[in-house]
Enzyme design. Structure first.
Site, PDB file in Angstrom:
ATOM      1  N   THR A  16       0.820  -1.217   0.000  1.00 39.45           N
ATOM      2  CA  THR A  16       0.000   0.000   0.000  1.00 39.45           C
ATOM      3  C   THR A  16       0.850   1.261   0.000  1.00 39.45           C
ATOM      4  OG1 THR A  16      -0.177  -0.022   2.419  1.00 39.45           O
ATOM      5  CG2 THR A  16      -1.929  -1.131   1.168  1.00 39.45           C
ATOM      6  N   TYR A 154      15.756  -7.039  13.740  1.00 47.86           N
ATOM      7  CA  TYR A 154      15.453  -6.772  12.330  1.00 47.86           C
ATOM      8  C   TYR A 154      16.535  -7.365  11.436  1.00 47.86           C
ATOM      9  CZ  TYR A 154      14.838  -4.034   8.033  1.00 47.86           C
ATOM     10  OH  TYR A 154      14.670  -3.639   6.721  1.00 47.86           O
TER      11      TYR A 154
END
Length: 264
Positions: A16, A154
């Protein structure tokens, strides 16, 4: 090089905004039909409206699904049961000291950044093999090779993606399906751009100054001396999804601005 993907269907997770959105637009520009994915109805609807306005002749679909969950993965494959191209882009980062990370932080990030791609590939790749053609791309990060001390969790997930990408490429060798990973460096994606905006506001400086401070202190090996754009990352992804990239598989392709100093 003229890349044409007319007749191909692409699924781009987490698309998106940011890198995923740029990839979706690049694939649409090349003629592919594209499935947009996000976690909220509002974001998916907005992205679909905007991207359809850019490419009115292209077929798009939007799927609202949280791919960090089994239920979200099931929703994705139920609504988009087949794909010629799979781009495992969805992911996030949350800067946090190693000593402040709790078990749930590690597990939640692993579910989103890693297991989302595992589940999607497990569904789509066998059908690609059956057709004798397919493209799978994992969006990793230079943090997977140069682990940042402020985001060790991460970095771990991005290293895992590189391992899965290479291993899956080995598993599907000779089938006509290619599997590659792309390694962006500091990029003006939604997450990092918002971080830089917040940093700039807190320090009373411009976002460009904040980005330069980040590069100087956190990524001093950069050769580009600026953040890459989402379109620059998308260009590499578009190439490895193309017919022209049929000889490229099992690779980790960099769009890192020269941050990583190793040759290989």
């Amino acid at each position: 090089m003229h890349i044409v993907l007319k007749g191909r269907k692409a699924v781009v997770t987490g698309s998106t905004a940011g890198i995923g959105r740029a990839i979706a637009e690049g694939l649409a520009r090349a003629g592919a039909s594209v499935v947009i994915n996000g976690r909220s109805e509002e974001r998916v609807a907005t992205a679909l409206r905007e991207i359809k306005a850019l490419f009115p002749e292209t077929e798009f679909a939007g799927i609202v699904a949280d791919l960090s969950t089994l239920e979200g993965a099931a929703t994705l494959v139920a609504e988009a049961p087949d794909a010629d191209i799979l781009v495992n882009n969805v992911g996030t980062a949350r800067p946090k000291s190693f000593f402040d990370l709790v078990d749930e932080d590690w597990l939640d990030l692993f579910q989103l950044n890693v297991m989302s791609g595992v589940r999607a590939a497990r569904h789509y790749v066998p059908k690609m093999i059956g057709r004798g053609w397919g493209r799978v791309v994992f969006i990793s990060s230079e943090s997977g090779l140069a682990i940042p001390k402020e985001m060790i969790d991460y970095g771990m997930t991005k290293t895992a993606q590189l391992a899965i990408s290479r291993g899956l490429a080995e598993a599907v060798g000779g089938t006509g399906v290619t599997v590659n990973s792309v390694i962006p460096g500091p990029t003006n994606s939604e997450i990092l751009s918002n971080w830089m905006k917040a940093t700039a506001q807190s320090q009373g400086i411009t976002q460009q100054e904040a980005e330069q401070d980040f590069l100087r202190t956190m990524r001093p090996t950069t050769l580009l001396n600026r953040f890459t754009s989402t379109e620059e990352v998308a260009n590499m992804v578009l190439y490895v999804c193309s017919e022209q990239a049929s000889g490229t598989t099992g690779a980790a392709l960099r769009v890192d601005g020269g941050v990583l100093r190793s040759i290989g």
